[in-house]
Design a protein around this motif. Structure first.
Motif, mmCIF file in Angstrom:
data_model
loop_
_atom_site.group_PDB
_atom_site.id
_atom_site.type_symbol
_atom_site.label_atom_id
_atom_site.label_comp_id
_atom_site.label_asym_id
_atom_site.label_seq_id
_atom_site.Cartn_x
_atom_site.Cartn_y
_atom_site.Cartn_z
ATOM 1 N N LEU A 207 32.180 85.985 80.886
ATOM 2 C CA LEU A 207 32.878 85.364 79.770
ATOM 3 C C LEU A 207 33.150 86.367 78.489
ATOM 4 N N LEU A 208 31.958 87.034 78.018
ATOM 5 C CA LEU A 208 32.018 88.039 77.093
ATOM 6 C C LEU A 208 32.984 89.298 77.516
ATOM 7 N N LEU A 209 32.971 89.535 78.595
ATOM 8 C CA LEU A 209 33.870 90.689 79.034
ATOM 9 C C LEU A 209 35.431 90.087 78.871
ATOM 10 N N LEU A 210 35.587 88.931 79.394
ATOM 11 C CA LEU A 210 37.085 88.493 79.164
ATOM 12 C C LEU A 210 37.349 88.364 77.658
ATOM 13 N N PHE A 211 36.441 87.871 76.802
ATOM 14 C CA PHE A 211 36.751 87.984 75.380
ATOM 15 C C PHE A 211 36.974 89.465 74.964
ATOM 16 N N ILE A 212 36.372 90.506 75.431
ATOM 17 C CA ILE A 212 36.367 91.673 75.069
ATOM 18 C C ILE A 212 37.852 92.253 75.497
ATOM 19 N N LYS A 213 38.323 91.840 76.846
ATOM 20 C CA LYS A 213 39.640 92.193 77.296
ATOM 21 C C LYS A 213 40.928 91.670 76.589
ATOM 22 N N PRO A 255 49.675 91.226 78.840
ATOM 23 C CA PRO A 255 50.055 91.859 79.896
ATOM 24 C C PRO A 255 49.388 91.569 81.538
ATOM 25 N N SER A 256 49.959 91.888 82.510
ATOM 26 C CA SER A 256 49.457 91.300 83.775
ATOM 27 C C SER A 256 48.002 91.588 84.049
ATOM 28 N N ILE A 257 47.659 92.800 83.482
ATOM 29 C CA ILE A 257 46.136 93.220 83.798
ATOM 30 C C ILE A 257 45.069 92.275 83.042
ATOM 31 N N LEU A 258 45.491 91.440 82.124
ATOM 32 C CA LEU A 258 44.818 90.509 81.621
ATOM 33 C C LEU A 258 45.009 89.198 82.083
ATOM 34 N N LEU A 259 46.270 89.014 82.285
ATOM 35 C CA LEU A 259 46.592 87.800 83.094
ATOM 36 C C LEU A 259 45.904 87.522 84.499
ATOM 37 N N ASP A 260 45.831 88.441 85.121
ATOM 38 C CA ASP A 260 44.939 88.214 86.517
ATOM 39 C C ASP A 260 43.643 87.871 86.414
ATOM 40 N N ASP A 261 43.080 88.467 85.248
ATOM 41 C CA ASP A 261 41.683 87.998 84.993
ATOM 42 C C ASP A 261 41.585 86.810 84.503
ATOM 43 N N LEU A 262 42.547 85.891 83.845
ATOM 44 C CA LEU A 262 42.548 84.737 83.295
ATOM 45 C C LEU A 262 42.003 83.497 84.321
ATOM 46 N N PRO A 263 41.113 82.633 84.168
ATOM 47 C CA PRO A 263 40.938 81.505 84.938
ATOM 48 C C PRO A 263 42.238 80.579 85.008
ATOM 49 N N ASP A 264 42.125 79.509 85.812
ATOM 50 C CA ASP A 264 43.238 78.848 85.823
ATOM 51 C C ASP A 264 42.824 77.566 84.782
ATOM 52 N N ILE A 265 43.818 77.676 83.589
ATOM 53 C CA ILE A 265 43.728 76.764 82.350
ATOM 54 C C ILE A 265 44.906 75.696 82.371
ATOM 55 N N SER A 266 45.665 75.608 83.266
ATOM 56 C CA SER A 266 46.708 74.894 83.385
ATOM 57 C C SER A 266 46.525 73.340 83.127
ATOM 58 N N GLN A 267 45.024 72.789 83.500
ATOM 59 C CA GLN A 267 44.871 71.514 83.589
ATOM 60 C C GLN A 267 43.826 71.270 82.298
ATOM 61 N N ILE A 268 43.516 72.230 81.587
ATOM 62 C CA ILE A 268 42.470 72.033 80.271
ATOM 63 C C ILE A 268 43.516 71.451 79.110
ATOM 64 N N ASP A 269 42.995 70.871 78.456
ATOM 65 C CA ASP A 269 43.518 70.267 77.110
ATOM 66 C C ASP A 269 43.889 71.419 76.298
ATOM 67 N N LYS A 270 45.040 71.403 75.928
ATOM 68 C CA LYS A 270 45.838 72.470 75.044
ATOM 69 C C LYS A 270 45.174 72.672 73.694
ATOM 70 N N ASP A 271 44.421 71.556 73.209
ATOM 71 C CA ASP A 271 43.987 71.789 71.751
ATOM 72 C C ASP A 271 42.693 72.189 71.542
ATOM 73 N N LEU A 272 41.858 72.515 72.775
ATOM 74 C CA LEU A 272 40.452 73.019 73.178
ATOM 75 C C LEU A 272 40.654 74.719 72.784
ATOM 76 N N PHE A 273 39.453 75.111 72.394
ATOM 77 C CA PHE A 273 39.235 76.372 71.843
ATOM 78 C C PHE A 273 39.337 76.961 73.341
ATOM 79 N N LEU A 274 40.023 78.481 73.455
ATOM 80 C CA LEU A 274 39.836 79.112 74.711
ATOM 81 C C LEU A 274 38.539 79.669 74.977
ATOM 82 N N PHE A 275 37.804 79.983 74.022
ATOM 83 C CA PHE A 275 36.648 80.650 74.014
ATOM 84 C C PHE A 275 35.458 79.902 73.394
ATOM 85 N N THR A 276 34.305 79.502 74.173
ATOM 86 C CA THR A 276 33.289 78.808 73.595
ATOM 87 C C THR A 276 31.995 79.658 74.127
#
Length: 378
Positions: A207-213, A255-276
Motif C-alpha cells: 500500500l505504501l509502495l502504491l502511495f509512492i508510485k 501513465p499505464s505504468i501506474l494504472l497497471d498497479d491499481l487494484p479494481d476500484i470500479s465498485q468502490i464508493d467514489k467519495d471514499l479516500f483512495l488511500f487510508t
C-alpha cells in the motif's frame, strides 16, 4: 516621516511616475530650504514666498504624514483577540481551510507570546513595529528564517485587513524586511536506492509502495496524494483530477505504468479516500495534514530507519528522482528545449521558467563529460 507619493501610483508607466516623483522632490526640497516644517501649518509661508505659483496643498502633505497617528487616535480601542478574530473572519472568505488553520495557529502563538512578554499590551492599537519585530526575532531564534518569514507574511495579511478597515492606523509588519532563507531540499535517490526500496516495499508494504508510485509516476506531492478520492480517478479516460498546491483543480494523465498497479476500484464508493492506513478506498476521519504526517511517519518506520536514510531523504525525494530521470532520458533524444516542453506537460509546472528553476534546484541538468576540455593546448 511617512513617505509622500501623492498620486504617482495613478500613472501607468515608470517614466511618468518618476517624472511626477521628481517634481514632488524638487518642490519639497524648495519648501524645506525656505523654512517649511511638516509639523506646523505652513500655508501662509508658502503663499508668501510663491505668490505667482499654483498653490501647493502643504497641509495635505502634513496630513498624509500624520495619517497613521490620526487614525490611531480616532479609532476606538479594540482588544487583541477581538481584532484578530475580526480580521480572520473577513479573510476567511478569500482563503482555503488549510490557510485559515495556519493563520489561527500563528495568531494563537503570537498572542501567547504577547501575554508572556508584554502583558501590558491589551489592545491592537498598542502594537507597534518594535514589538512585532521582537516577536519575529523570537520565532527566528527558535526555528528558522523561513518560518520567521512565514509568520511575517501571515500576520501581515491579517494586519492589512485591520488597516483597510480603519481598525489600526498602519500595518507595521510591511516595513519589517523579509530575511533571506535557504530552502530545504530533499535529495534524489540513486537508481540502485530506488530499485531496492521498491523491491522491499513490494514485499513488506504494497500500500505504501502504491502511495509512492503516485508521487513517482504522476509527480503528485504527498499531500496531493492524501487528498485523492476514488472518484478523482477516471479509469476510462486515464486521468486524475486533484486539488493542487496553487490551483483549485488540476488534471493529469495517469501513465499505464501506474494504472497497471491499481487494484479494481470500479465498485468502490467514489467519495471514499483512495488511500487510508489499511486499504485502498475507505473512510479516514483526519485532517489532510494529519494524513500526510501519517504516511511520512510510516515511510520513516518502514524505509528510512531500516535503510539508514538521513533527514535529507523523504517521500518528496521520489518526485525529484523520477523527474530527474525522465528529463535526462528525454534530453538524450531531443534538444533541451524540446525535452523541457514535453516535460512541462507531464509535471504540471505552470511555465517554462518555473520548470527550469525546479530542474536547477534538483540538479537535474548535468553537462556531458567535459574531460577533453582540459587537454593541453599546443
Amino acid at each position: 516621516m511617512t513617505p509622500f507619493y501623492g498620486d504617482a501610483n495613478t500613472y501607468k508607466t515608470k517614466e511618468e511616475r518618476l517624472s511626477v516623483l521628481v517634481t514632488y522632490r524638487k518642490v519639497l526640497l524648495k519648501l524645506l530650504k525656505q523654512g517649511y516644517s511638516p509639523y506646523e501649518d505652513n500655508t501662509d509661508l508658502y503663499h508668501r514666498l510663491n505668490p505667482k505659483e499654483k498653490p501647493l496643498e502643504t497641509q495635505s502633505i502634513k496630513q498624509e504624514d500624520t495619517k497613521t497617528a490620526r487614525k490611531a487616535k480616532e479609532t476606538p480601542s479594540m482588544v487583541l483577540r477581538e481584532a484578530f478574530d475580526f480580521g480572520l473572519k473577513l479573510k476567511e472568505k478569500l482563503i482555503n481551510s488549510n490557510t485559515k488553520k495556519n493563520y489561527e495557529n500563528k495568531i494563537k502563538l503570537f498572542l501567547q507570546w504577547l501575554a508572556d512578554s508584554h502583558p501590558d499590551i491589551k489592545t491592537i492599537q498598542a502594537l507597534d513595529k518594535k514589538i512585532l519585530t521582537e516577536f519575529l526575532n523570537h520565532v527566528l531564534e527558535n526555528t528558522s528564517p523561513r518560518n520567521r518569514n512565514n509568520y511575517r507574511t501571515d500576520l501581515s495579511s491579517i494586519m492589512q485587513v485591520l488597516e483597510d478597515n480603519d481598525i489600526i492606523g498602519q500595518n507595521f509588519i510591511k516595513k519589517i524586511p523579509v530575511l533571506k532563507s535557504i530552502p530545504k531540499r530533499n535529495k534524489t535517490y540513486t537508481d540502485d536506492q530506488q530499485e531496492e526500496i521498491f523491491s522491499y516495499l513490494d514485499e513488506k508494504d504494497p500500500l505504501l509502495l502504491l502511495f509512492i508510485k503516485f508521487i513517482s509516476y504522476n509527480f503528485l506531492r504527498p499531500k496531493e496524494v492524501c487528498r485523492l478520492t476514488v472518484g478523482d480517478i477516471n479509469l476510462r479516460e486515464q486521468i486524475v483530477v486533484f486539488k493542487a498546491k496553487n490551483k483549485p483543480l488540476k488534471t493529469k494523465r495517469i501513465p499505464s505504468i501506474l494504472l497497471d498497479d491499481l487494484p479494481d476500484i470500479s465498485q468502490i464508493d467514489k467519495d471514499l479516500f483512495l488511500f487510508t492506513p489499511s486499504k485502498i478506498g475507505g473512510t479516514w476521519d483526519a485532517h489532510e495534514d494529519s494524513r500526510r504526517e501519517y504516511f511520512t511517519n510510516r515511510f520513516k518506520r518502514v524505509i528510512k530507519d531500516p535503510f539508514g536514510l538521513d533527514e535529507n531523504y523523504g517521500l518528496y525525494s521520489f518526485r525529484h528522482t523520477f523527474i530527474t530521470n525522465l528529463y535526462r532520458t528525454q534530453v538524450e533524444e531531443s534538444s533541451p528545449f524540446e525535452a523541457k516542453s514535453e516535460l512541462m506537460q507531464i509535471t504540471g509546472h505552470s511555465s517554462m521558467a518555473a520548470l527550469e528553476k525546479y530542474l536547477r534546484d534538483i540538479d537535474a541538468e548535468l553537462p556531458s563529460d567535459y574531460s577533453n576540455k582540459f587537454k593541453k593546448r599546443k
